[in-house]
Every structure is written in C-alpha cells, then in structure tokens.
Design an enzyme around this catalytic site. Structure first.
Site, PDB file in Angstrom:
ATOM      1  N   TRP A 166       0.892  -1.154   0.000  1.00  0.00           N
ATOM      2  CA  TRP A 166       0.000   0.000   0.000  1.00  0.00           C
ATOM      3  C   TRP A 166       0.929   1.202   0.000  1.00  0.00           C
ATOM      4  O   TRP A 166       1.674   1.429   0.957  1.00  0.00           O
ATOM      5  CB  TRP A 166      -0.903   0.004   1.225  1.00  0.00           C
ATOM      6  CG  TRP A 166      -1.939   1.085   1.197  1.00  0.00           C
ATOM      7  CD1 TRP A 166      -3.106   1.088   0.500  1.00  0.00           C
ATOM      8  CD2 TRP A 166      -1.898   2.320   1.923  1.00  0.00           C
ATOM      9  NE1 TRP A 166      -3.795   2.259   0.746  1.00  0.00           N
ATOM     10  CE2 TRP A 166      -3.078   3.035   1.610  1.00  0.00           C
ATOM     11  CE3 TRP A 166      -0.973   2.910   2.790  1.00  0.00           C
ATOM     12  CZ2 TRP A 166      -3.365   4.290   2.140  1.00  0.00           C
ATOM     13  CZ3 TRP A 166      -1.262   4.156   3.313  1.00  0.00           C
ATOM     14  CH2 TRP A 166      -2.447   4.838   2.989  1.00  0.00           C
TER      15      TRP A 166
ATOM     16  N   ASN B  65       7.422  -3.307   5.912  1.00  0.00           N
ATOM     17  CA  ASN B  65       6.103  -2.767   6.262  1.00  0.00           C
ATOM     18  C   ASN B  65       6.353  -1.674   7.291  1.00  0.00           C
ATOM     19  O   ASN B  65       6.972  -1.939   8.315  1.00  0.00           O
ATOM     20  CB  ASN B  65       5.240  -3.899   6.842  1.00  0.00           C
ATOM     21  CG  ASN B  65       3.987  -3.417   7.550  1.00  0.00           C
ATOM     22  OD1 ASN B  65       3.508  -4.050   8.461  1.00  0.00           O
ATOM     23  ND2 ASN B  65       3.444  -2.295   7.139  1.00  0.00           N
ATOM     24  N   GLY B  66       5.893  -0.447   7.003  1.00  0.00           N
ATOM     25  CA  GLY B  66       6.116   0.660   7.932  1.00  0.00           C
ATOM     26  C   GLY B  66       6.618   1.879   7.178  1.00  0.00           C
ATOM     27  O   GLY B  66       6.506   1.947   5.946  1.00  0.00           O
TER      28      GLY B  66
ATOM     29  N   GLU C  50     -21.475   6.734   8.442  1.00  0.00           N
ATOM     30  CA  GLU C  50     -21.059   5.432   7.926  1.00  0.00           C
ATOM     31  C   GLU C  50     -21.613   5.213   6.510  1.00  0.00           C
ATOM     32  O   GLU C  50     -20.912   4.699   5.636  1.00  0.00           O
ATOM     33  CB  GLU C  50     -21.524   4.326   8.893  1.00  0.00           C
ATOM     34  CG  GLU C  50     -21.393   2.893   8.403  1.00  0.00           C
ATOM     35  CD  GLU C  50     -19.978   2.440   8.085  1.00  0.00           C
ATOM     36  OE1 GLU C  50     -19.019   3.199   8.301  1.00  0.00           O
ATOM     37  OE2 GLU C  50     -19.829   1.323   7.568  1.00  0.00           O
TER      38      GLU C  50
ATOM     39  N   LYS D  42     -19.270   4.517   3.307  1.00  0.00           N
ATOM     40  CA  LYS D  42     -19.423   3.332   2.459  1.00  0.00           C
ATOM     41  C   LYS D  42     -19.528   3.757   0.992  1.00  0.00           C
ATOM     42  O   LYS D  42     -18.899   3.182   0.117  1.00  0.00           O
ATOM     43  CB  LYS D  42     -20.683   2.530   2.810  1.00  0.00           C
ATOM     44  CG  LYS D  42     -20.670   1.707   4.056  1.00  0.00           C
ATOM     45  CD  LYS D  42     -19.951   0.385   3.957  1.00  0.00           C
ATOM     46  CE  LYS D  42     -18.503   0.531   4.304  1.00  0.00           C
ATOM     47  NZ  LYS D  42     -18.143   0.607   5.680  1.00  0.00           N
TER      48      LYS D  42
ATOM     49  N   GLU E 284     -16.194   5.099  -0.342  1.00  0.00           N
ATOM     50  CA  GLU E 284     -15.166   4.061  -0.446  1.00  0.00           C
ATOM     51  C   GLU E 284     -15.308   3.231  -1.708  1.00  0.00           C
ATOM     52  O   GLU E 284     -14.318   2.930  -2.367  1.00  0.00           O
ATOM     53  CB  GLU E 284     -15.266   3.087   0.749  1.00  0.00           C
ATOM     54  CG  GLU E 284     -14.658   3.581   2.021  1.00  0.00           C
ATOM     55  CD  GLU E 284     -14.818   2.558   3.153  1.00  0.00           C
ATOM     56  OE1 GLU E 284     -13.840   2.350   3.870  1.00  0.00           O
ATOM     57  OE2 GLU E 284     -15.912   1.982   3.322  1.00  0.00           O
TER      58      GLU E 284
ATOM     59  N   HIS F  91     -27.020  24.878   9.291  1.00  0.00           N
ATOM     60  CA  HIS F  91     -25.865  25.711   9.609  1.00  0.00           C
ATOM     61  C   HIS F  91     -24.802  25.686   8.511  1.00  0.00           C
ATOM     62  O   HIS F  91     -23.641  25.969   8.762  1.00  0.00           O
ATOM     63  CB  HIS F  91     -25.261  25.282  10.942  1.00  0.00           C
ATOM     64  CG  HIS F  91     -26.224  25.421  12.080  1.00  0.00           C
ATOM     65  ND1 HIS F  91     -26.753  26.637  12.468  1.00  0.00           N
ATOM     66  CD2 HIS F  91     -26.798  24.489  12.897  1.00  0.00           C
ATOM     67  CE1 HIS F  91     -27.589  26.461  13.479  1.00  0.00           C
ATOM     68  NE2 HIS F  91     -27.635  25.162  13.740  1.00  0.00           N
TER      69      HIS F  91
HETATM   70  C1  G6P Z   1      -9.309   1.036   6.795  1.00  0.00           C
HETATM   71  C2  G6P Z   1     -10.481   0.318   6.152  1.00  0.00           C
HETATM   72  C3  G6P Z   1     -11.795   0.707   6.835  1.00  0.00           C
HETATM   73  C4  G6P Z   1     -11.684   0.447   8.336  1.00  0.00           C
HETATM   74  C5  G6P Z   1     -10.493   1.209   8.937  1.00  0.00           C
HETATM   75  C6  G6P Z   1     -10.251   0.804  10.383  1.00  0.00           C
HETATM   76  O1  G6P Z   1      -9.344   2.378   6.467  1.00  0.00           O
HETATM   77  O2  G6P Z   1     -10.554   0.613   4.771  1.00  0.00           O
HETATM   78  O3  G6P Z   1     -12.854  -0.074   6.315  1.00  0.00           O
HETATM   79  O4  G6P Z   1     -12.864   0.852   8.953  1.00  0.00           O
HETATM   80  O5  G6P Z   1      -9.307   0.874   8.215  1.00  0.00           O
HETATM   81  O6  G6P Z   1      -9.834  -0.541  10.415  1.00  0.00           O
HETATM   82  P1  G6P Z   1      -9.919  -1.448  11.689  1.00  0.00           P
HETATM   83  O7  G6P Z   1      -9.336  -2.765  11.255  1.00  0.00           O
HETATM   84  O8  G6P Z   1      -9.077  -0.798  12.741  1.00  0.00           O
HETATM   85  O9  G6P Z   1     -11.332  -1.543  12.086  1.00  0.00           O
END
Ligand code: G6P
Length: 607
Positions: free
Chosen positions: A74, A98-99, A479, A483, A486, A502
C-alpha cells in the site's frame, strides 16, 4: 505499509509465497513482488497493481529457489509502480518492509553522496543500501542488520535476504508486527499468523525492537538491546483455508448477508437467554470501578464507537470521550485514574489505533478492545478482550464487523450500566430481549435488497450525496457516506440532521440526493422537520424508515426504503443494512472494484 512474508524452505518457495500474499492483500494491493536466491543471485519478480499481475509474471517467468521473501504494497512513498514495488535490492541484499522509515531523506542523501544509486522513490530502499554497504565491506549479515537498525527512525517490519547466504533469513520489527513461524525443517516470517496459516500453526510473536536470525541450524531472536531472548511459541488456531465468495458476486455482498448469523454468534458471548442477563467473556473485570470511558478507533470502527457513546452515556451515565486514533495521541488527552480506554478495530492491527492503545496504557488506563481478529496485536495487548465473531472479513469496506461491533458495544453498555447499579433486572431483561431480536430483524431488513437496488440506480448518476440522521443514526449517516465514497467514488457527506441548516443546506439542489435515516422513535419528528427543510429547497430525499415512519412522512420523497419496525436500541444495527446495500448496489451499477476499491487497504498499518 503492507504485508510481508519470508520462507527459509526445504523445497521451492515462490508459489507458497504468492499464496501467503493472497492472505495479506488486506494490507494493500497497489503492487506486489517476490525475491528468491537461486544459482548464486537474488532474483526478483515485481508487478504493479493487483496480485494477479504478479501471478501472471511468475507463470511466464517462474522463480526457483528454496528461500524467498514477498510483499504486497500500500503505497506511502512513491507511486504504485513496478520500480517502487518491493522487494528492494542491491546485488547483495534484498528486503521487504512494512512501515515508514521517517529519516529516509538524510539517509538517502548520505548514501547518494557515497556514490550509491537508487532505483525507487521509496523510503525502504535506503535500508537495503545501508545493509548492503556493510555487507560489501565484509561485515557479517547479522552484525550489519544490528548496526543499521539503530539508525532507523519510524516503524518497520523487515525480512531480509543475503545473496552470499542462501540459508539465512533475517527479520526485525519496531512498530509494525512480525511473527516467526516454525514448520517441519522450515522457518517463516510473516506480518501475521494468518499469512502463515497454511504453512504452520506454531507462531512466536516478536516484541517491539526484536530482531531474528533464521538459519538452517536454528533460529535466534534478539531483543532491542541485542540480548538473545526466547519468545513463546503459541498455537495460532487460524484456519489455513482460503475464504471463498460462495454464491455471491462479491465478498462484500456475502458479508452483508452473513450479518444475521454472525451477529447472533457474537451476541452468544455477551447475553444469556437462559436467565436474560448480560455477561462478559471476562466476568471478573471490575466495570463498576470505571469512571470514564475513552473510545478510540478509525474509519467504520470509529462510527461504531460513536454509536456506543450514546449508549454508554444513556444507560450507564458514564462520561465518554471519543477520538479518531490519528488525533488522539497528538492532542495531549487528559486520561484520569479509573478510566477505561476502549479501542475498536476489525483487524486489531490499525497502526493509529495500536499506537493510541499503547499511549493510553502508558497513561495508566485499563485497556479494553473490541476486535475481530483474535490473534491480532490489539487482542494480545488488552486487559479486557471483547471479540466480535464476524469471521474473516475480506471486502475492504467493513460491513459485518461493524454490526458485530455494535452488538458487543450495546452489550458492554448494558454490562457497564449493570455494574454501576443503573439497570434494574427488568431493564436488563428488556435489553437482552431487544438484542436477541436483532438477528431476525437484520434478516427482515435484507429482504428489502431488491427495493434498495432500485433506489441505487437513481443514486448512481449523482456527483454528491448527503446523508442525515440524528442521535445514534447520525453515526450511521456518517457510515453510509463513508461506504458510498469508499466503493462507488461518489462524493458523500454525513451530517447530524439538525446541523444542515448551519451550512450544508446551501448545497441542496435537485442534483444532490439526500438520504435521511429516520426510524420512528423519539427523534423521528425532529429529523423529519430537517428533511422538510431540504424538500422545501427542491432537494430530492430518500427516506429510510419503518412502515409507520414512511406512512407519516414518505410523501414527496424521491424514494423510500422500508425497514422492519424495531426497538431503538437495535435500530443502528438494522439500519446499517440499507446503507451498506445502497452503497453496494451503486458501486455495482458504476462497475467499480467493490471488494478492493482504489487507493484503500483493509488494514492500514502505518500512521
Ligand atoms: C481502513 C479500512 C476501513 C476500516 C479502517 C479501520 O481504512 O478501509 O474499512 O474501517 O481501516 O480498520 P480497523 O481494522 O481498525 O477496524
């Protein structure tokens, strides 16, 4: 950020590395790569984009070798190109990371000044060069790694190969997780036990600052002071089987449909139908002593926490602070004695949430975690582990983990109220009964799937969408908007319905659909007033309510979505279904990659 795996094998490794990457794709899917040692060289295959591109490359150009490392990325530093894909290598050293190496810039300048050339824009490549520089001068691999680790700032999990040592794999971790797996004549490194599940169940979790030298003669772990240490080997119990989509078109759709079952499974650990009492998996945890709750999470898990704030305050009358994890640590939060810090995470690995957890612990808070992955870092660091039993969630957009989190949090709120003497036996019985009704109500909500799909066709052409709700339905509005963003890439925002006037109301015109989440209940009329303010300005409303709510206020809406009538306690669980299905069908209509949307990762393991 990303997923890593390494194998010091007794037989060929590249196919097994690729399978490991499939299990790590939740950590990113921008690019992937594998390196093995064979015929005296470090040989790499790397590909931009999804793992299938790497699989095709490996098919065309197989990679022999009995030792190897692999990575799914990523992108943080540098675009998701093949050049920036891991493993990064010099002639002598190859590694996956990773990091984030925060001091990579001065290190890179130093290395360039010494005449070294870089092929990527990543922060990682400096580590390969630093170690290589030493090895090229004749320093032994373990000594080279030991010295270089001291120069790195930031977070890392590393797996490293050395051309001249085809029987050696070195790993190190700080901030990012890394496990060692012990097999038959083979040893593994992986970001988590899940990646190694088909290879072994015998897992040792490295601790902060640990590094490990794996050879055919044996494995030695060192702590951050370089003392040899033993880390216990535990049985991971994680299934090696790959999860499939069953009869569903996407994992997300399958996971939406699993909700009645997994919520029921989860509730079993938190409510007892036998005597209608709430319960906790750790019964002797003293909830009565808790004076304040601090909830910290990211993304969808944060919105579950936001719903929980309403419940904790309403039932238990315990004050609740709520933060997104990336802000929490850096705003000097006041954490008083007697506080419970509650972390919510599907993966249990989100870097911001994990760092916040460690900060809260260092400030003397009791640590509770609601997690879906029982072997995760957060699960292992909790005083009070509150598992959700949603099963593996593969779709990047969280669905079933969210409703299971809500189920646990509602039960926790009731437990807290009970411990505080604020819940009479009759009230406790009522809470248990309402929660027990949730699975059937979720099933009933799913029955409206086709109607929701029809509404989705009307939304799919929009450029912007607003979601409104009040009380616990406000987090659901957030949420719903998350969704939609995303997975369909449509710009969407959620607002507390009363806040519309407002500012956001200026956005209203006939091209901006407004989704109003308004189950009938104490806040229904107020929400409907806000909805009418939208309609008075030509706004096109989709009302999500129950039969009574739609009969009362459905006229004049562009569309309505009917939900079963449920008790307000479980409304957030039930109303999660239409917002999930709406986003899902819009994404399908737009032809996006529903399960692996662009730029996202299921678990974000960098700060
Ligand atoms: C990412 C995912 C989200 C998720 C968030 C937190 O951004 O795309 O769908 O809600 O991480 O992830 P967690 O594993 O900590 O719930």
């Amino acid at each position: 950020m990303c997923g890593i795996i390494g194998i010091l094998g007794a037989e060929e490794v590249s196919e097994r590395l690729l399978n490991g990457l499939r299990r790590l794709e939740y950590r990113g899917y921008d690019s992937a790569g594998i390196c093995t040692i064979h015929d005296g060289v470090l040989d790499r295959r790397r590909a931009e984009g999804k793992l299938d591109n790497l699989a095709k490359k490996l098919f065309a150009e197989p990679l022999p070798g009995e030792i190897g490392i692999a990575h799914t990325r990523w992108a943080t530093h540098g675009a998701p190109t093949t050049d920036n894909a891991h493993p990064h290598a010099t002639g002598e050293v190859a590694l996956v990371h990773n990091g984030i190496i925060e001091n990579f810039k001065p290190l890179r300048e130093e290395l360039i000044a010494c005449g070294r050339t870089f092929e990527s824009q990543t922060d990682t490549e400096v580590v390969a060069h630093l170690i290589s520089e030493q090895v090229e001068q004749g320093v032994a691999p373990a000594e080279a790694v030991r010295t270089v680790l001291k120069r790195l700032h930031g977070a890392f999990a590393l797996a490293i190969l050395f051309r001249q040592h085809p029987g050696m794999l070195i790993g190190a971790r700080l901030g990012s997780p890394l496990v060692v797996g012990y097999g038959e004549n083979e040893t593994y490194l992986g970001s988590d036990a899940l990646a190694l599940a088909p290879l072994t169940q015998n897992i040792a979790y490295l601790e902060e600052g640990d590094w490990v030298v794996i050879t055919r003669e044996g494995t030695q772990i060192y702590d951050r002071e370089d003392n040899p240490v033993d880390r216990p080997v535990t049985q991971s119990g994680v299934t090696g089987a790959l999860i499939d989509k069953g009869n569903h078109r996407h994992f997300m759709q399958k996971e939406i449909y699993e909700q009645p079952i997994v919520v029921a499974q989860t509730l079993k650990s938190y409510v007892r139908r036998l005597d209608d009492q709430v319960s906790l998996p750790i019964p002797d945890f003293d909830l009565g002593a808790i004076r304040r709750v601090t909830i910290v999470a990211c993304g969808t898990s944060f919105y579950a926490g936001m719903v929980a704030k309403y419940w904790f305050e309403q039932f238990a009358r315990v004050p609740v602070d709520l933060d997104v994890a990336s802000e929490f640590r850096y705003r000097a939060p006041v954490l008083e004695e007697g506080g419970l810090a509650l972390f919510i995470s599907q993966s249990g690995e989100t870097a911001d949430t994990l760092a916040a957890l460690r900060h809260a612990r260092s400030e003397g808070q009791k640590i509770a975690v609601v997690v879906n992955v029982p072997t995760s870092s957060m699960a292992r660091e909790a005083d009070l582990l509150l598992p959700t039993h949603a099963g593996p969630e593969i779709g990047v957009a969280s669905t079933k983990a969210f409703t299971c989190q809500l189920a646990v949090l509602a039960a926790l709120a009731a437990n807290l109220a009970h411990a505080k003497g604020r819940l009479s036996p009759a009230e406790e019985k009522a809470v248990v009964r309402h929660l027990a009704e949730a699975p059937a109500a979720l099933n009933a909500a799913l029955a409206y799937d086709e109607a929701i799909e029809t509404v989705a066709q009307k939304i799919a052409a929009a450029r912007d969408v607003l979601y409104l709700g009040r009380g616990p339905d406000y987090p659901l509005a957030l949420e719903g908007a998350l969704k939609l963003k995303e997975i369909s890439y449509i710009h969407a925002e959620g607002y507390a319905a009363g806040e519309m006037k407002h500012g956001p109301i200026a956005l209203i015109d006939e091209n901006v659909p407004v989704i109003v989440i308004a189950p009938s209940g104490p806040l229904f009329e107020k929400t409907v007033s806000n909805m009418q303010e939208v309609q008075a300005r030509g706004g096109k409303v989709v009302l999500i309510s129950d039969y009574d709510g739609i009969s009362a206020a459905g006229d004049g809406c562009m569309a309505t979505i009917t939900m079963p009538k449920v008790h307000p306690l479980i409304a957030p669980l039930v109303y999660a279904i239409p917002v999930q299905l709406l986003a899902y069908h819009v994404a399908v209509a737009k032809g996006t990659d529903v399960d692996q949307p662009r730029n996202l990762a299921k678990s974000v393991t960098v700060e």
